[in-house]
Scaffold this motif. Structure first.
Motif, PDB file in Angstrom:
ATOM      1  N   GLN A  59       0.923  -1.101   0.026  1.00  0.00           N
ATOM      2  CA  GLN A  59      -0.032  -0.025   0.081  1.00  0.00           C
ATOM      3  C   GLN A  59       0.920   1.267   0.180  1.00  0.00           C
ATOM      4  O   GLN A  59       0.824   1.956  -0.650  1.00  0.00           O
TER       5      GLN A  59
ATOM      6  N   LEU B 115       2.049   4.599  -3.342  1.00  0.00           N
ATOM      7  CA  LEU B 115       2.155   5.877  -3.155  1.00  0.00           C
ATOM      8  C   LEU B 115       3.508   6.492  -3.460  1.00  0.00           C
ATOM      9  O   LEU B 115       3.530   7.492  -3.948  1.00  0.00           O
TER      10      LEU B 115
ATOM     11  N   ARG C   4      10.572  14.725   1.388  1.00  0.00           N
ATOM     12  CA  ARG C   4      10.080  14.261   2.718  1.00  0.00           C
ATOM     13  C   ARG C   4       8.616  14.649   2.823  1.00  0.00           C
ATOM     14  O   ARG C   4       8.161  15.832   2.385  1.00  0.00           O
TER      15      ARG C   4
ATOM     16  N   ARG D 163       5.952  15.077   6.079  1.00  0.00           N
ATOM     17  CA  ARG D 163       5.875  15.120   7.223  1.00  0.00           C
ATOM     18  C   ARG D 163       4.386  15.423   7.711  1.00  0.00           C
ATOM     19  O   ARG D 163       3.641  16.170   7.171  1.00  0.00           O
ATOM     20  N   THR D 164       3.892  14.452   8.506  1.00  0.00           N
ATOM     21  CA  THR D 164       2.413  14.633   9.072  1.00  0.00           C
ATOM     22  C   THR D 164       2.560  14.720  10.526  1.00  0.00           C
ATOM     23  O   THR D 164       3.602  14.837  11.196  1.00  0.00           O
ATOM     24  N   THR D 165       1.479  14.608  11.163  1.00  0.00           N
ATOM     25  CA  THR D 165       1.428  15.248  12.469  1.00  0.00           C
ATOM     26  C   THR D 165       2.084  13.822  13.487  1.00  0.00           C
ATOM     27  O   THR D 165       2.550  14.191  14.515  1.00  0.00           O
TER      28      THR D 165
ATOM     29  N   ILE E 218      -0.433  19.532  -7.618  1.00  0.00           N
ATOM     30  CA  ILE E 218      -0.288  18.098  -7.892  1.00  0.00           C
ATOM     31  C   ILE E 218       0.184  17.161  -6.578  1.00  0.00           C
ATOM     32  O   ILE E 218      -0.274  16.310  -6.226  1.00  0.00           O
ATOM     33  N   LEU E 219       1.382  17.679  -6.356  1.00  0.00           N
ATOM     34  CA  LEU E 219       2.084  17.088  -5.273  1.00  0.00           C
ATOM     35  C   LEU E 219       1.361  17.063  -4.004  1.00  0.00           C
ATOM     36  O   LEU E 219       0.971  16.024  -3.142  1.00  0.00           O
TER      37      LEU E 219
ATOM     38  N   LYS F 248      -1.707  14.611  -4.484  1.00  0.00           N
ATOM     39  CA  LYS F 248      -1.132  13.290  -4.213  1.00  0.00           C
ATOM     40  C   LYS F 248      -1.065  12.759  -3.033  1.00  0.00           C
ATOM     41  O   LYS F 248      -1.430  11.576  -2.453  1.00  0.00           O
ATOM     42  N   VAL F 249      -0.133  13.550  -2.097  1.00  0.00           N
ATOM     43  CA  VAL F 249       0.111  13.228  -0.778  1.00  0.00           C
ATOM     44  C   VAL F 249      -0.999  13.086   0.085  1.00  0.00           C
ATOM     45  O   VAL F 249      -1.330  12.255   0.985  1.00  0.00           O
TER      46      VAL F 249
ATOM     47  N   GLY G 184      -3.033  10.084  -0.677  1.00  0.00           N
ATOM     48  CA  GLY G 184      -2.317   8.960  -0.353  1.00  0.00           C
ATOM     49  C   GLY G 184      -2.615   8.756   1.063  1.00  0.00           C
ATOM     50  O   GLY G 184      -2.708   7.659   1.729  1.00  0.00           O
ATOM     51  N   LEU G 185      -2.337   9.905   1.937  1.00  0.00           N
ATOM     52  CA  LEU G 185      -2.349   9.704   3.451  1.00  0.00           C
ATOM     53  C   LEU G 185      -3.913   9.338   3.855  1.00  0.00           C
ATOM     54  O   LEU G 185      -3.856   8.577   4.729  1.00  0.00           O
TER      55      LEU G 185
ATOM     56  N   LYS H 219      -5.768   7.559   2.525  1.00  0.00           N
ATOM     57  CA  LYS H 219      -5.988   5.937   2.510  1.00  0.00           C
ATOM     58  C   LYS H 219      -5.390   5.257   3.491  1.00  0.00           C
ATOM     59  O   LYS H 219      -5.721   4.289   4.119  1.00  0.00           O
ATOM     60  N   ILE H 220      -3.984   5.841   4.030  1.00  0.00           N
ATOM     61  CA  ILE H 220      -3.140   4.988   4.880  1.00  0.00           C
ATOM     62  C   ILE H 220      -3.538   5.488   6.216  1.00  0.00           C
ATOM     63  O   ILE H 220      -3.902   4.487   7.088  1.00  0.00           O
TER      64      ILE H 220
ATOM     65  N   ASP I 132      -2.485  14.117   9.374  1.00  0.00           N
ATOM     66  CA  ASP I 132      -2.567  15.248   8.585  1.00  0.00           C
ATOM     67  C   ASP I 132      -1.218  15.589   8.104  1.00  0.00           C
ATOM     68  O   ASP I 132      -0.109  15.571   8.723  1.00  0.00           O
ATOM     69  N   ILE I 133      -1.117  16.223   6.754  1.00  0.00           N
ATOM     70  CA  ILE I 133       0.149  16.464   6.416  1.00  0.00           C
ATOM     71  C   ILE I 133       0.731  17.773   6.915  1.00  0.00           C
ATOM     72  O   ILE I 133       0.041  18.617   6.972  1.00  0.00           O
TER      73      ILE I 133
ATOM     74  N   MET J 266       4.041  19.093   6.463  1.00  0.00           N
ATOM     75  CA  MET J 266       5.211  19.752   5.441  1.00  0.00           C
ATOM     76  C   MET J 266       5.425  18.757   4.379  1.00  0.00           C
ATOM     77  O   MET J 266       5.932  17.329   4.805  1.00  0.00           O
ATOM     78  N   LEU J 267       5.690  19.180   3.258  1.00  0.00           N
ATOM     79  CA  LEU J 267       6.446  18.352   2.213  1.00  0.00           C
ATOM     80  C   LEU J 267       7.783  19.049   1.671  1.00  0.00           C
ATOM     81  O   LEU J 267       7.743  20.267   1.460  1.00  0.00           O
TER      82      LEU J 267
END
Lengths: 113, 113
Positions: free
Chosen positions: A53, A57, A82, A84-86, B60-61, B64-65, B68-69, B71-72, B77-78, B80-81
């Protein structure tokens, strides 16, 4: 598998094992995944269902970023991505034909503390 | 624009100006871009043609992120990317309805030096 012309950055099993070992030594890393050139997990600390899964991604992300960068500056290369999530931070490192993914606990150094 | 129900995280122009100002103070930042909820640049240091090109990729990024998150782990919550290339590092921060993008010079602290 002797198509060396395309395989400047071929990664051997020994190489993969060594990368895996080095990342495992890092204190905050909770999960590791190494994907082959097809985006399939070849070595991971995760359960296979979770690994597949996540792998999907990561591969999409790597592709999107690579394609985007190609348009913006074809001479530049991605060294790390990278997310980063909570709760955690995922590091995605394209390394030749493999992709190295490490998930570590989020540290909130950039928040108000 | 009084649809407050959906706009828990509404960002005012004053908020955007303040975020922009704070990022501009950081020494290594070379470019800043703030995108509205539609993914269009509303304030940036870039030329408009470059801004639009970059903005499309960031949006887009982020999407997508986020998908994806979702689903997982739908509860996560995101925050930072980051996309690091050989020449620079792009930080993408979803902040309510806006997306804050900062591009800074790459520092190779994680390389062999």
């Amino acid at each position: 598998m002797q198509n060396e012309k395309k395989d400047k950055n071929k990664r051997t099993i020994a190489y993969v094992e060594e990368v895996f070992r080095q990342i495992q030594e890092k204190p905050d890393v909770t999960d590791i995944m190494i994907l082959n050139s097809k985006g399939n997990p070849i070595k991971t600390t995760m359960e296979m269902s979770a690994a597949i899964q996540y792998a999907g991604l990561y591969e999409i992300l790597r592709d999107k970023v690579t394609m985007g960068l190609q348009k913006i500056d074809p001479k530049d290369d991605i060294t790390m991505l990278r997310v980063r999530t909570t709760t955690n931070e995922t590091l995605i490192v394209p390394d030749g034909k493999i992709t190295v993914v490490a998930i570590q606990k989020a540290r909130d150094r950039y928040h108000n503390e």
